[in-house]
Scaffold this motif. Structure first.
Motif, short mmCIF file in Angstrom:
data_model
loop_
_atom_site.label_atom_id
_atom_site.label_comp_id
_atom_site.label_asym_id
_atom_site.label_seq_id
_atom_site.Cartn_x
_atom_site.Cartn_y
_atom_site.Cartn_z
N MET A 198 -26.36 74.54 -41.50
CA MET A 198 -25.71 75.55 -40.66
C MET A 198 -24.73 76.43 -41.44
O MET A 198 -24.48 77.56 -41.06
N SER A 199 -24.19 75.90 -42.54
CA SER A 199 -23.20 76.68 -43.30
C SER A 199 -23.81 77.43 -44.48
O SER A 199 -23.25 78.42 -44.93
N HIS A 200 -24.96 76.97 -44.99
CA HIS A 200 -25.56 77.60 -46.17
C HIS A 200 -26.56 78.71 -45.84
O HIS A 200 -26.64 79.70 -46.56
N SER A 201 -27.34 78.53 -44.78
CA SER A 201 -28.42 79.48 -44.48
C SER A 201 -27.88 80.79 -43.91
O SER A 201 -26.92 80.79 -43.14
N SER A 202 -28.53 81.91 -44.29
CA SER A 202 -28.16 83.19 -43.68
C SER A 202 -28.52 83.13 -42.20
O SER A 202 -29.34 82.30 -41.77
N PHE A 203 -27.94 84.03 -41.40
CA PHE A 203 -28.25 84.05 -39.96
C PHE A 203 -29.74 84.32 -39.73
O PHE A 203 -30.35 83.75 -38.83
N ALA A 204 -30.33 85.19 -40.55
CA ALA A 204 -31.76 85.49 -40.41
C ALA A 204 -32.60 84.23 -40.70
O ALA A 204 -33.59 83.96 -40.01
N GLN A 205 -32.19 83.46 -41.71
CA GLN A 205 -32.88 82.22 -42.04
C GLN A 205 -32.70 81.19 -40.92
O GLN A 205 -33.64 80.48 -40.57
N LEU A 206 -31.50 81.12 -40.37
CA LEU A 206 -31.25 80.16 -39.29
C LEU A 206 -32.14 80.46 -38.08
O LEU A 206 -32.62 79.53 -37.42
N ARG A 207 -32.40 81.74 -37.81
CA ARG A 207 -33.31 82.08 -36.70
C ARG A 207 -34.69 81.47 -36.92
O ARG A 207 -35.29 80.92 -36.00
N LEU A 208 -35.17 81.57 -38.17
CA LEU A 208 -36.47 80.97 -38.49
C LEU A 208 -36.42 79.45 -38.34
O LEU A 208 -37.36 78.84 -37.80
N ILE A 209 -35.33 78.85 -38.82
CA ILE A 209 -35.18 77.39 -38.74
C ILE A 209 -35.20 76.93 -37.28
O ILE A 209 -35.87 75.96 -36.92
N PHE A 210 -34.48 77.66 -36.42
CA PHE A 210 -34.42 77.28 -34.99
C PHE A 210 -35.79 77.41 -34.32
O PHE A 210 -36.16 76.59 -33.48
N ASP A 211 -36.55 78.43 -34.70
CA ASP A 211 -37.91 78.59 -34.16
C ASP A 211 -38.79 77.43 -34.60
O ASP A 211 -39.55 76.86 -33.80
N GLU A 212 -38.69 77.09 -35.88
CA GLU A 212 -39.47 75.98 -36.42
C GLU A 212 -39.07 74.66 -35.74
O GLU A 212 -39.91 73.81 -35.46
N TYR A 213 -37.77 74.52 -35.48
CA TYR A 213 -37.27 73.29 -34.86
C TYR A 213 -37.89 73.11 -33.47
O TYR A 213 -38.32 72.01 -33.11
N LYS A 214 -37.94 74.20 -32.72
CA LYS A 214 -38.49 74.11 -31.36
C LYS A 214 -39.97 73.75 -31.40
O LYS A 214 -40.46 72.95 -30.60
N GLU A 215 -40.67 74.34 -32.36
CA GLU A 215 -42.10 74.05 -32.51
C GLU A 215 -42.32 72.59 -32.90
O GLU A 215 -43.24 71.93 -32.41
N LEU A 216 -41.45 72.10 -33.73
CA LEU A 216 -41.55 70.74 -34.26
C LEU A 216 -41.20 69.68 -33.21
O LEU A 216 -41.90 68.68 -33.05
#
Length: 319
Positions: A198-216
């Protein structure tokens, strides 16, 4: 993601710093103060223009404009006008300092200011804070917070977040899996993994991570955080998630909470309305109305009074 930034305060054109300085002097000179003139003038100028007016005021009258305003005004109305007159970064530094001064710490304010900033914005705040208070922000924050909450804020303040727009789809999947393994995928929670991502990733990257998380996992990241965390760390994580998805939603919710229930949190109301006025306050107004089915203008009008109300409503720019 298309995030439309609509301010409510824009630079005045034409603009005459000398004429404005004289108008403000006239509004404060002699018996009584023309509060209406002060409101109308300062809320219709950008912060950069207000700094020019302040410099011209000192040149022409040999007086400090903020000191004069403080001596003529009082209470929450004074707080709004002084906030308008401070350079934005300096104002946020003052708010951070206030949140950590005296007994206890205002964690909500720390979260609101620190968790919503890009690395670039954070660097400006860190430099200005140390210049103003002669103490590193990270050092003071460490003495006022604790545990994983302190670690998260320290990472944010020390500027480990990737630059704006940095994205890596493959890493997003990997980080989503790491978050799942650190939370829902095990007994207990590995907060360190959440803090790192949460502290290292850019906000744009975090959006991708959150999408992947929901899919997973079939759950949103918010649901996971609600299950896995509590207290200030929970609030900080949710703030980051909301700001990644829509800063306007985060600030609209904060404003609603500031006016909900008995009494109004005036400090929060003033801070958000003033600090976002030249960024996205128009967008926040739209989002507030969409979520709560009433205008932000009408909510502020019903929760405030007098010159304080008139100043905030002028910054909001009507319905």
């Amino acid at each position: 993601m298309d995030y439309r930034l609509t301010p409510t305060v824009v630079p005045a054109a034409p603009f005459d710093a000398s004429a404005d300085a004289q108008a403000l002097r006239a509004a404060m000179k002699g018996f009584g103060t023309d509060e209406e003139e002060i409101i109308n003038l300062l809320t219709a100028r950008s912060n950069a223009q207000r700094q020019q007016i302040k410099a011209r005021f000192e040149t022409e009258f040999g007086r400090d404009l903020i000191d004069d305003l403080k001596s003529e005004l009082s209470g929450k109305f004074e707080d709004v006008i002084v906030a308008l007159m401070m350079p934005p970064i300096e104002y946020l530094c003052k708010q951070l300092h206030k949140a950590m001064a005296g007994m206890g710490t205002d964690e909500d304010t720390l979260v609101e200011i620190l968790c919503t900033k890009t690395n670039e914005e954070m660097r400006e705040i860190v430099a200005a804070y140390e210049a103003k208070y002669d103490r590193p922000l990270a050092e003071q924050m460490c003495s006022e917070t604790s545990g994983f909450f302190r670690r998260l804020l320290t990472l944010i303040v020390t500027g480990v977040r990737d630059p704006v727009g940095t994205v890596d789809p493959n890493k997003a999947r990997e980080d989503a899996e790491a978050l799942y393994a650190a939370g829902e995928g095990q007994l207990g929670t590995d907060e360190g993994v959440f803090n790192r991502i949460m502290s290292h990733s850019s906000f744009a990257q975090l959006r991708l991570i959150f999408d992947e998380y929901k899919e997973l996992s079939g759950q949103t990241i918010e649901q996971a955080i609600k299950h896995e965390m509590s207290g200030s760390l929970h609030d900080a994580m949710i703030a980051i998630v909301e700001c990644v998805q829509s800063p306007a939603t985060f600030f609209a919710n904060r404003l609603y909470q500031a006016m909900d229930g008995a009494g109004t949190n005036d400090a929060t109301l003033i801070r958000i309305i003033v600090s976002r006025s030249e960024i996205d306050l128009g967008t926040i107004k739209d989002e507030f109305e969409r979520i709560y089915n009433r205008t932000l203008y009408s909510a502020v009008k019903s929760e405030t009074s007098g010159d304080y109300k008139r100043a905030l409503c002028a910054i909001l720019g009507g319905v």
